[in-house]
Design an enzyme around this catalytic site. Structure first.
Site, PDB file in Angstrom:
ATOM      1  N   GLU A 244       0.828  -1.204   0.000  1.00 40.22           N
ATOM      2  CA  GLU A 244       0.000   0.000   0.000  1.00 40.22           C
ATOM      3  C   GLU A 244       0.863   1.255   0.000  1.00 40.22           C
ATOM      4  O   GLU A 244       0.609   2.198  -0.761  1.00 40.22           O
ATOM      5  CB  GLU A 244      -0.927  -0.009   1.215  1.00 40.22           C
ATOM      6  CG  GLU A 244      -1.858   1.195   1.275  1.00 40.22           C
ATOM      7  CD  GLU A 244      -2.821   1.137   2.449  1.00 40.22           C
ATOM      8  OE1 GLU A 244      -3.433   2.175   2.760  1.00 40.22           O
ATOM      9  OE2 GLU A 244      -2.950   0.062   3.068  1.00 40.22           O
ATOM     10  N   ARG A 270      -1.153  34.775 -15.966  1.00 39.29           N
ATOM     11  CA  ARG A 270      -1.520  35.811 -15.003  1.00 39.29           C
ATOM     12  C   ARG A 270      -0.511  36.955 -15.051  1.00 39.29           C
ATOM     13  O   ARG A 270       0.695  36.752 -14.855  1.00 39.29           O
ATOM     14  CB  ARG A 270      -1.554  35.209 -13.588  1.00 39.29           C
ATOM     15  CG  ARG A 270      -1.823  36.200 -12.469  1.00 39.29           C
ATOM     16  CD  ARG A 270      -3.245  36.706 -12.488  1.00 39.29           C
ATOM     17  NE  ARG A 270      -3.578  37.401 -11.243  1.00 39.29           N
ATOM     18  CZ  ARG A 270      -4.710  38.049 -11.048  1.00 39.29           C
ATOM     19  NH1 ARG A 270      -5.631  38.082 -12.003  1.00 39.29           N
ATOM     20  NH2 ARG A 270      -4.949  38.648  -9.896  1.00 39.29           N
ATOM     21  N   GLN A 281      10.775  35.883  -9.358  1.00 31.56           N
ATOM     22  CA  GLN A 281      11.552  34.797  -8.777  1.00 31.56           C
ATOM     23  C   GLN A 281      10.792  34.074  -7.666  1.00 31.56           C
ATOM     24  O   GLN A 281      10.904  32.852  -7.510  1.00 31.56           O
ATOM     25  CB  GLN A 281      12.870  35.350  -8.236  1.00 31.56           C
ATOM     26  CG  GLN A 281      13.879  34.281  -7.841  1.00 31.56           C
ATOM     27  CD  GLN A 281      15.206  34.885  -7.427  1.00 31.56           C
ATOM     28  OE1 GLN A 281      15.248  35.857  -6.675  1.00 31.56           O
ATOM     29  NE2 GLN A 281      16.289  34.315  -7.928  1.00 31.56           N
TER      30      GLN A 281
END
Length: 381
Positions: A244, A270, A281
């Site tokens: 798992e 944007r 940065q």
């Protein structure tokens, strides 16, 4: 180790992404708000062959190796936005199908595997109790042999798929004096006398995954439904957790990759202060850090899958992979929200939901603290 995908693996991963994007994202936000399990999506995944990816063909599976299965599950995580459905699928595959294949008798496999692979049966496992979580074997659930049956008493909590399961692997103590060696696993069907389930629990995330309580009150289980043999519970549990931790988080990896690509697209589109925000940065570094975590996570989980496909133990490797991926997913979700600002915080986008869902990964399959304990124990501490 060469983890580059061959043509067949590329095709499988691509087709899984396309399937998930087309078939599994219908009304995700509505189902999230209503805490509604996507039965239709479950059936579609079964029909596509998800449950049978690593299962033998004679039981209806596809017979793929574990590394190829992980590639496909990564694609599923990339394409599907329903984290609850993915969590239920992973629990079904790694905590029920896997142990049954590895430890079941021929009769048990013939009885249960075809239905579990086809999706006609839904499965999971029941280990956690109200007073035993990380200390998994401090169990109060007991099993007593009476004639040709075992009588189980106790309760389990936070059991994935419990409200919808047809069969659960239930862990109970058959001889508490033996400690770890006194635990046994039982294949318990929902119609067995004395077995009942509670309603789904309302959790912070994974809203579309049914997670609930199991009550065992003089529950009658035929002796032929013991998985492995009496006293093998710890062996089965540890084997199950190794798989798992090494495979469940492949869907997390796919989701992280999709979030990264969404962040890159948004950062390029944007514009603030006359420039795309990706040119700043502070934003570019966030995206770079997300990329680093994804590439390290990918190498870790691929290595575990490769080791298991070669029949090797991967206890520390799976603990490292689980720890790193679960914590990286949370960190990347926070970065994705920050990059998108108020839009990322809005429920109209998927980032806040991903964050809520991702936090569970630091708890289930063994908490981050337990993974660090496992890792440190292998270093002689």
């Amino acid at each position: 180790m060469d983890f580059s995908l061959n043509d067949d693996q590329i095709r499988i991963k691509k087709s899984t992404i396309e399937f998930a994007q087309k078939e599994l994202n219908e009304d995700v936000q509505i189902r999230e708000r209503n805490s509604e399990f996507y039965y239709k999506g479950w059936d579609k995944c079964a029909e596509f062959g998800i449950f049978g990816l690593p299962m033998p063909e004679k039981y209806g599976g596809l017979g793929l190796d574990l590394l190829t299965t992980v590639f496909a599950m990564e694609g599923l995580g990339y394409g599907c936005r329903d984290s609850g459905l993915l969590f239920s699928i992973n629990s079904h595959m790694w905590t029920c199908l896997g142990p049954l294949l590895n430890f079941g008798t021929d009769e048990q496999k013939q009885k249960y595997l075809p239905g579990l692979i086809s999706g006609a049966l839904r499965g999971g496992h029941a280990m956690t109790e109200p007073n035993s979580g990380s200390d998994a074997f401090d169990s109060k659930a007991k099993a007593v042999k009476r004639g040709d049956k075992y009588i189980l008493n106790g309760s389990k909590i936070f059991i994935t798929n419990a409200p919808i399961a047809d069969v659960l692997l239930v862990f109970a103590a058959t001889d508490s004096s033996k400690g770890y060696a006194g635990f046994t696993v039982f294949l318990v069907e929902k119609h067995f006398p004395g077995f009942s389930i509670g309603s789904s629990l309302d959790l912070m995330g994974l809203k579309t995954s049914p997670i609930g309580e199991v009550v065992l009150q003089d529950c009658e289980v035929p002796e032929e439904n013991v998985l492995g043999s009496e006293g093998m519970g710890a062996i089965i549990f540890n084997s199950e957790m190794e798989m798992e931790r090494g495979c469940l988080f492949a869907t997390h990896l796919g989701a992280m990759q999709k979030d990264l690509e969404d962040c890159i697209e948004y950062a390029n589109l944007r514009v603030q202060f006359g420039s795309s925000i990706g040119k700043f940065q502070s934003i570019a570094n966030k995206i770079a850090n997300m990329k680093v975590k994804i590439e390290l996570a990918r190498n870790m989980i691929y290595r575990v899958a490769w080791m298991k496909s070669k029949g090797k133990r991967a206890t520390i490797e799976s603990a490292i992979a689980k720890l790193f991926i679960s914590e990286s997913y949370v960190e990347n979700c926070l970065e994705a929200i920050q990059i998108h600002g108020a839009y990322g915080y809005s429920t109209e986008m998927h980032f806040e939901k991903n964050l809520r869902d991702s936090i569970g990964g630091k708890i289930y399959s063994g908490t981050s603290e337990i993974q660090r304990n496992i890792i440190s124990s292998f270093m002689g501490l």
